[in-house]
Design a protein around this motif. Sequence first.
Motif, mmCIF file in Angstrom:
data_model
loop_
_atom_site.group_PDB
_atom_site.id
_atom_site.type_symbol
_atom_site.label_atom_id
_atom_site.label_comp_id
_atom_site.label_asym_id
_atom_site.label_seq_id
_atom_site.Cartn_x
_atom_site.Cartn_y
_atom_site.Cartn_z
ATOM 1 N N HIS A 71 -7.697 -12.617 -34.535
ATOM 2 C CA HIS A 71 -8.574 -11.638 -35.174
ATOM 3 C C HIS A 71 -9.918 -11.612 -34.440
ATOM 4 N N PRO A 72 -10.575 -10.462 -34.391
ATOM 5 C CA PRO A 72 -11.852 -10.362 -33.642
ATOM 6 C C PRO A 72 -13.026 -10.952 -34.401
ATOM 7 N N ASN A 73 -12.906 -12.224 -34.741
ATOM 8 C CA ASN A 73 -14.022 -12.935 -35.346
ATOM 9 C C ASN A 73 -14.841 -13.597 -34.241
ATOM 10 N N TYR A 74 -15.784 -14.440 -34.623
ATOM 11 C CA TYR A 74 -16.719 -14.988 -33.629
ATOM 12 C C TYR A 74 -16.013 -15.686 -32.471
ATOM 13 N N LEU A 75 -15.102 -16.594 -32.793
ATOM 14 C CA LEU A 75 -14.507 -17.407 -31.740
ATOM 15 C C LEU A 75 -13.665 -16.569 -30.782
ATOM 16 N N ALA A 76 -13.073 -15.489 -31.286
ATOM 17 C CA ALA A 76 -12.263 -14.634 -30.429
ATOM 18 C C ALA A 76 -13.118 -13.904 -29.400
ATOM 19 N N LEU A 77 -14.381 -13.693 -29.716
ATOM 20 C CA LEU A 77 -15.273 -12.976 -28.803
ATOM 21 C C LEU A 77 -15.990 -13.908 -27.829
ATOM 22 N N GLU A 78 -16.067 -15.168 -28.208
ATOM 23 C CA GLU A 78 -16.842 -16.127 -27.437
ATOM 24 C C GLU A 78 -16.398 -16.296 -25.985
ATOM 25 N N PRO A 79 -15.074 -16.215 -25.654
ATOM 26 C CA PRO A 79 -14.688 -16.392 -24.249
ATOM 27 C C PRO A 79 -15.210 -15.302 -23.314
ATOM 28 N N TYR A 80 -15.681 -14.198 -23.872
ATOM 29 C CA TYR A 80 -16.032 -13.051 -23.034
ATOM 30 C C TYR A 80 -17.516 -12.973 -22.677
ATOM 31 N N TRP A 81 -18.274 -13.957 -23.128
ATOM 32 C CA TRP A 81 -19.684 -13.975 -22.747
ATOM 33 C C TRP A 81 -20.203 -15.412 -22.779
ATOM 34 N N ILE A 116 -24.059 -18.017 -21.837
ATOM 35 C CA ILE A 116 -25.415 -18.149 -21.308
ATOM 36 C C ILE A 116 -25.352 -19.046 -20.080
ATOM 37 N N ILE A 117 -25.626 -18.483 -18.927
ATOM 38 C CA ILE A 117 -25.582 -19.223 -17.668
ATOM 39 C C ILE A 117 -26.961 -19.160 -17.018
ATOM 40 N N ASP A 118 -27.526 -20.331 -16.764
ATOM 41 C CA ASP A 118 -28.875 -20.414 -16.191
ATOM 42 C C ASP A 118 -29.875 -19.614 -17.012
ATOM 43 N N GLY A 119 -29.729 -19.685 -18.328
ATOM 44 C CA GLY A 119 -30.679 -19.019 -19.216
ATOM 45 C C GLY A 119 -30.479 -17.526 -19.361
ATOM 46 N N LYS A 120 -29.420 -16.990 -18.746
ATOM 47 C CA LYS A 120 -29.185 -15.548 -18.822
ATOM 48 C C LYS A 120 -27.824 -15.260 -19.462
ATOM 49 N N MET A 121 -27.775 -14.180 -20.248
ATOM 50 C CA MET A 121 -26.509 -13.778 -20.851
ATOM 51 C C MET A 121 -25.625 -13.134 -19.786
ATOM 52 N N VAL A 122 -24.389 -13.605 -19.713
ATOM 53 C CA VAL A 122 -23.440 -13.096 -18.719
ATOM 54 C C VAL A 122 -22.158 -12.679 -19.436
ATOM 55 N N TYR A 123 -21.665 -11.489 -19.132
ATOM 56 C CA TYR A 123 -20.391 -11.025 -19.684
ATOM 57 C C TYR A 123 -19.254 -11.398 -18.735
ATOM 58 N N GLN A 124 -18.176 -11.953 -19.291
ATOM 59 C CA GLN A 124 -17.023 -12.326 -18.487
ATOM 60 C C GLN A 124 -16.124 -11.094 -18.339
ATOM 61 N N LYS A 125 -16.456 -10.244 -17.380
ATOM 62 C CA LYS A 125 -15.730 -8.982 -17.207
ATOM 63 C C LYS A 125 -14.393 -9.171 -16.505
ATOM 64 N N ASP A 126 -14.261 -10.281 -15.760
ATOM 65 C CA ASP A 126 -13.014 -10.551 -15.050
ATOM 66 C C ASP A 126 -11.912 -10.886 -16.057
ATOM 67 N N ILE A 127 -10.738 -10.275 -15.910
ATOM 68 C CA ILE A 127 -9.621 -10.547 -16.826
ATOM 69 C C ILE A 127 -9.239 -12.021 -16.764
ATOM 70 N N ALA A 128 -9.296 -12.619 -15.577
ATOM 71 C CA ALA A 128 -8.949 -14.039 -15.403
ATOM 72 C C ALA A 128 -10.164 -14.894 -15.750
ATOM 73 N N CYS A 129 -10.389 -15.079 -17.062
ATOM 74 C CA CYS A 129 -11.594 -15.811 -17.459
ATOM 75 C C CYS A 129 -11.302 -16.879 -18.506
#
Length: 244
Positions: A178-188, A190-203
């Motif tokens: 289900h699209p709850n918090y944990l389901a969304l967490e793999p897709y973004w 914080i790296i080096d203090g910046k928010m990064v989206y995991q756009k690559d399918i292999a993530c």
Amino acid sequence: MKKTWQKYHSFKKQLIELDSLYKQLKKRRKIVPPPEPTGNKSVDLYHHFSHYTNIIHIKLIHQLNLLISGINAQNPEAASMVRSCIETIGALAHMVRKINKKMTNHEEVWEILYVATMGQNTKTMSGKTTFSKAPQIFHSADYVREVNKLLNAQLTAIGSKNKDYILESYDFFSEFTHPNYLALEPYWGIIDGKMVYQKDIACMREDEVGQILLTITPLILVYEMVMRKAEKIEEHFFKLEKSK
């Protein structure tokens, strides 16, 4: 698979074991259509139970195929397949326990199998059901509790105090379904203090792969144990059919 080992080298041994168990399961049961039903419920128990066991086995093989393919593609959505595997294995375990208690009551066993094979969820969000005459199916939570109880027994036998491991894992992997918090967490992140989206399918992260492997491998071993019990029931009903 070799690419997957390189990516998740800490879990190479477990990945090889999962692949081996999957290949063994594909050969584990020869899927042969049972005889045509006769209309005599005592005679048809073999037909009914074999059909149910066949489709559960086919379903699990397909789910494991999708799971392994997802891991190899490093697709984090593969995690949701673990929940499906828990429910499928639990379904067979639940039926085996219920039928073992009612072996001599052929009418009741036939009804249990009818509900398990043909039932639907009549408690729907829309308030409508697909098939007006189909019975209310068994609740999937009962399936999950059944497989948890079996694994607890195995853990207790080896002195482990890690109880209710499957219930905890089921809760964890439900978040990926289900699209709850944990389901969304793999897709973004914080790296080096910046928010990064995991756009690559292999993530898929290594810790996610580890969680999958630590859940699915014991489950397959439980399934093997349940299948042996199911085949004893199947043999009993086969002899019953031949005696009529």
